[in-house]
Design a protein around this motif. Structure first.
Motif, short mmCIF file in Angstrom:
data_model
loop_
_atom_site.label_atom_id
_atom_site.label_comp_id
_atom_site.label_asym_id
_atom_site.label_seq_id
_atom_site.Cartn_x
_atom_site.Cartn_y
_atom_site.Cartn_z
N SER A 193 0.80 -1.11 0.12
CA SER A 193 -0.01 0.18 -0.09
C SER A 193 0.95 1.27 -0.07
CB SER A 193 -0.93 0.15 1.39
OG SER A 193 0.06 0.40 2.23
N CYS A 194 0.23 2.55 -0.39
CA CYS A 194 0.78 3.72 0.12
C CYS A 194 2.34 3.91 -0.53
CB CYS A 194 0.94 3.93 1.45
SG CYS A 194 -0.61 3.85 2.44
N GLN A 195 2.07 4.10 -1.87
CA GLN A 195 3.48 4.13 -2.56
C GLN A 195 3.57 5.78 -3.14
OE1 GLN A 195 2.72 1.02 -5.29
NE2 GLN A 195 1.53 2.24 -6.82
N ALA A 196 3.98 6.36 -2.10
CA ALA A 196 4.11 8.08 -2.84
C ALA A 196 5.58 8.22 -3.22
CB ALA A 196 4.02 9.09 -1.32
N TRP A 197 5.57 8.06 -4.74
CA TRP A 197 6.63 7.91 -5.73
C TRP A 197 7.78 8.97 -4.99
CZ3 TRP A 197 9.13 11.61 -8.46
CH2 TRP A 197 10.05 11.03 -9.44
N TYR A 198 7.26 10.37 -4.61
CA TYR A 198 8.18 11.26 -4.43
C TYR A 198 8.90 11.36 -3.29
CZ TYR A 198 3.66 12.67 -2.46
OH TYR A 198 2.42 12.62 -2.06
N ASP A 204 -2.77 1.56 4.57
CA ASP A 204 -3.09 3.20 5.23
C ASP A 204 -2.34 3.93 6.04
OD1 ASP A 204 -4.97 5.31 5.20
OD2 ASP A 204 -5.28 4.71 7.37
N ILE A 205 -1.90 3.28 7.07
CA ILE A 205 -1.23 4.06 8.37
C ILE A 205 0.47 4.10 8.21
CG2 ILE A 205 -2.93 3.41 10.00
CD1 ILE A 205 -0.76 1.17 11.07
N HIS A 206 0.82 3.63 7.13
CA HIS A 206 2.33 3.68 6.84
C HIS A 206 3.31 2.92 8.07
CE1 HIS A 206 1.35 7.76 4.76
NE2 HIS A 206 0.66 6.68 4.20
N ARG A 207 2.96 2.27 8.68
CA ARG A 207 3.62 1.26 9.54
C ARG A 207 3.11 -0.10 9.53
NH1 ARG A 207 3.33 6.86 9.93
NH2 ARG A 207 4.55 7.79 11.35
N HIS A 208 4.02 -1.24 9.79
CA HIS A 208 3.64 -2.42 10.13
C HIS A 208 2.77 -2.43 11.38
CE1 HIS A 208 5.43 -4.38 6.44
NE2 HIS A 208 6.48 -4.20 6.80
N VAL A 209 1.63 -3.19 11.46
CA VAL A 209 1.13 -3.73 12.69
C VAL A 209 0.40 -4.97 12.40
CG1 VAL A 209 -0.94 -3.02 14.07
CG2 VAL A 209 0.66 -1.27 13.28
N ALA A 210 0.65 -5.72 13.47
CA ALA A 210 -0.18 -7.23 13.52
C ALA A 210 -0.92 -6.97 14.86
CB ALA A 210 1.06 -8.21 13.79
N ALA A 211 -2.33 -7.28 14.65
CA ALA A 211 -3.12 -7.21 16.01
C ALA A 211 -4.20 -8.34 15.87
CB ALA A 211 -3.81 -5.72 15.72
N GLU A 212 -4.50 -8.73 17.06
CA GLU A 212 -5.57 -9.69 17.22
C GLU A 212 -6.82 -8.89 17.37
OE1 GLU A 212 -2.96 -13.01 19.47
OE2 GLU A 212 -4.06 -11.81 20.63
N LEU A 213 -7.97 -9.25 16.87
CA LEU A 213 -9.25 -8.75 16.91
C LEU A 213 -10.12 -9.45 17.86
CD1 LEU A 213 -9.63 -8.53 12.91
CD2 LEU A 213 -9.08 -6.93 14.32
N CYS A 273 0.02 -3.95 6.27
CA CYS A 273 1.55 -3.60 5.96
C CYS A 273 1.52 -2.12 5.88
CB CYS A 273 1.36 -3.89 4.32
SG CYS A 273 0.42 -3.07 3.24
N SER A 274 3.00 -1.75 6.28
CA SER A 274 3.58 -0.68 6.12
C SER A 274 3.31 -0.01 4.64
CB SER A 274 4.95 -0.38 6.59
OG SER A 274 5.59 0.67 6.56
N ASP A 287 5.91 8.66 3.44
CA ASP A 287 6.71 9.16 4.74
C ASP A 287 8.19 8.75 4.67
OD1 ASP A 287 4.63 10.28 5.71
OD2 ASP A 287 4.25 8.80 7.21
N GLY A 288 8.79 8.40 3.42
CA GLY A 288 10.24 8.31 3.62
C GLY A 288 10.80 7.06 4.38
N ASP A 289 11.99 7.19 4.79
CA ASP A 289 12.70 6.12 5.30
C ASP A 289 11.73 5.30 6.47
OD1 ASP A 289 14.39 6.32 3.71
OD2 ASP A 289 16.35 7.37 4.90
N GLY A 290 11.29 6.23 7.35
CA GLY A 290 10.55 5.70 8.50
C GLY A 290 11.53 5.17 9.57
N SER A 291 11.02 4.76 10.98
CA SER A 291 11.84 4.42 11.74
C SER A 291 11.11 3.35 12.56
CB SER A 291 12.33 5.40 12.83
OG SER A 291 11.25 6.12 13.23
#
Length: 517
Positions: free
Chosen positions: A165-170, A409-418, A436-437, A442-446
């Motif tokens: 997801s979320c592929q801001a080319w720039y 959507d959120i630009h982060r990897h998250v694994a959650a139980e519902l 999925c991130s 958002d660039g490199d991220g951390s």
């Protein structure tokens, strides 16, 4: 309860008249008489500059795609093509050298659809790898690989896929796609934000070594601008390689139109009269530039994007549209918790629940744009803004088998139980959500950032990582293995190595996330 504003009527006939596209052009982009093929037709060199793709796989069918564009970044959005129809031939074979061609046909690439074609190929064998290519004049496209789904009722031994997801080319290079192109995949699920509508300027152009012309500096408003933005993003060779690797199944989130929009409403003061046209041209460009079936072709500002794919009896994938039918953002807390509020709209909700409850599949998957798990009440663009609708979804999941949600959507990897009751973390676990991130946004991220506390405060959130990457999943009748993969940097280049930051196993019949290693 906040009410949706009634959209101005923009019917199919009016939209086709406004945009200059004809029903004949649409039909010829799917299939054309064999007599339309003509090797002597003159087309510009490098006509397959945007590569090839496949999508919408069935047990015996697949949609192929290409868009003729010898100059993908031509400012008028037509990719350097002359404004006339061009016949295009396609072939499907069981071998990469095309000695055993099993299907072939002809389509017509028309200027009304930006010279994009979407041939629907049927008569294929279930669960089979195929290769395909296009020919325009005497130019031959790169070869793509695709795969059909397992036969109806077949309990396949395994099914492997990636989510992105979320592929801001720039914002950076597509290094994650460079690694995904080396994976063995049966499908790719793209869960939203294929393009971004913002103007690209010195302030946000973080992809080192890249430059853009002034046409890209403005926020998108016209069909030509949307076409140009897709061409810019699709010019990336690593994205093209993943499109050519496996069939894609896609949905959208907000940036394919405008940030945080919902239904007929803009969050940035665009009038309803203007916004309905903006949505119409955005949806049309989405169809033109992705390997989608005719059933998803927009009817003006409306498109039937929610649909279902069965990988035999192993997995059912419900592709959701969490933008087009949602209620407006809540006006206050009372509104937020109104029982009538909907994220999916009544028709899509019922369609989803009908497909989940009593499903014959071992795994029942929702491919979804925004986070389902409860995080904070102020995240009203997510399912947190629609808690009654989320409860209905969780109720349906409890009547299903092995529910899984795939999100971006959120630009982060998250694994959650519902959870059956998010207010009570000790309540039963109903299913899992794999977020999925971003590929580049958002660039490199951390690994951690200012949002980390919001997420890890919940015991049902098992992973949070803010670097770029994708999720690789392998399903079997016994378990789902999810691997969260990242690259350490993307702004400098696409050369960062791939790392797996977490691996989880979810056992069939025992919802939850078991961390491995």
């Amino acid at each position: 309860m906040a009410q949706r504003r009634a959209a101005p009527i923009l019917d199919r006939r009016t939209f086709l008249q406004l945009s200059g596209v004809s029903s004949a052009a649409i039909a010829l982009g799917i299939a054309a008489p064999e007599a339309a093929a003509d090797e002597s037709v003159n087309v510009p060199d490098g006509v397959f500059g945007l590569g090839v793709a496949s999508g919408e796989p069935g047990a015996r069918s697949v949609v192929l795609w290409t868009r003729l564009a010898p100059e993908p970044l031509a400012p008028d959005g037509h990719g350097g093509m002359p404004l006339r129809p061009v016949p295009v031939r396609w072939e499907v074979a069981t071998d990469e050298s095309f000695r055993r061609v099993v299907r072939r046909g002809t389509v017509v690439a028309s200027p009304e659809l930006a010279h994009a074609v979407h041939p629907h190929v049927d008569g294929l064998q279930p669960g089979r790898e195929y290769f395909y290519r296009f020919t325009a004049g005497r130019q031959v496209s790169p070869v793509g690989r695709t795969k059909t789904l397992p036969a109806r009722g077949e309990l396949a031994a395994s099914f492997s896929f990636a989510t992105a997801s979320c592929q801001a080319w720039y914002h950076g290079h597509f290094g994650a796609y460079r690694h995904m192109a080396a994976e063995e995949l049966d499908a790719v699920f793209f869960v939203g934000d294929y393009i971004y509508e913002y103007g690209i300027t010195d302030a946000n152009l973080w992809r080192q070594g890249a430059t853009v012309t002034p046409e890209h500096a403005v926020e998108i408003e016209t069909l030509e601008q949307y076409r140009l933005r897709y061409a810019l993003f699709k010019s990336d060779p690593h994205l093209q390689a993943v499109h050519a690797l496996a069939p894609w199944i896609v949905t959208w989130d907000d940036h394919e139109v405008q940030n945080n929009y919902g239904a007929d409403g803009s969050r940035y003061g665009v009038s309803p009269e203007h916004f309905v046209h903006l949505r119409a041209v955005a949806y049309r460009a989405f169809y033109e530039n992705l390997p989608l079936s005719l059933s998803t072709l927009p009817d003006g500002p409306d498109a039937a994007l929610y649909r279902r794919f069965d990988a035999g009896s192993l997995a059912r994938f419900n592709i959701l549209d969490t933008r087009q039918y949602r209620d407006a953002p809540p006006a206050d807390t009372d509104d937020q918790y109104d029982e009538r509020r909907t994220m999916l709209g009544p028709e899509q909700e019922q369609w989803l629940y009908d497909g989940m409850i009593g499903s014959p599949a071992t795994w029942n998957v929702c491919v979804n744009g925004v986070t389902v798990a409860a995080i904070t009440e102020d995240r009203t663009d997510q399912w947190d803004g629609y808690p009654a609708a989320r409860r209905r979804l969780i109720d349906a999941m409890q009547q299903s088998t092995n529910p899984v949600v795939l999100t971006g959507d959120i630009h982060r990897h998250v694994a959650a139980e519902l959870k059956a009751d998010f207010a009570d973390p000790s309540s039963s676990t109903v299913g899992v959500e794999l977020i999925c991130s971003s590929i580049a946004s958002d660039g490199d991220g951390s690994p951690t950032d200012r949002y980390t506390p919001d997420w890890i405060q919940h015991p049902y959130v098992k992973l949070y990582d803010g670097r770029r990457g994708y999720v690789h999943c392998r399903m079997t009748p016994e378990e789902l293995t999810s691997e969260f993969k990242i690259v350490q940097w993307i702004r400098a280049d696409a050369d960062a190595p791939l790392e797996t930051v977490a691996r989880f196993v979810t056992r069939a019949g025992t919802p939850g996330l078991e961390k491995q290693g």
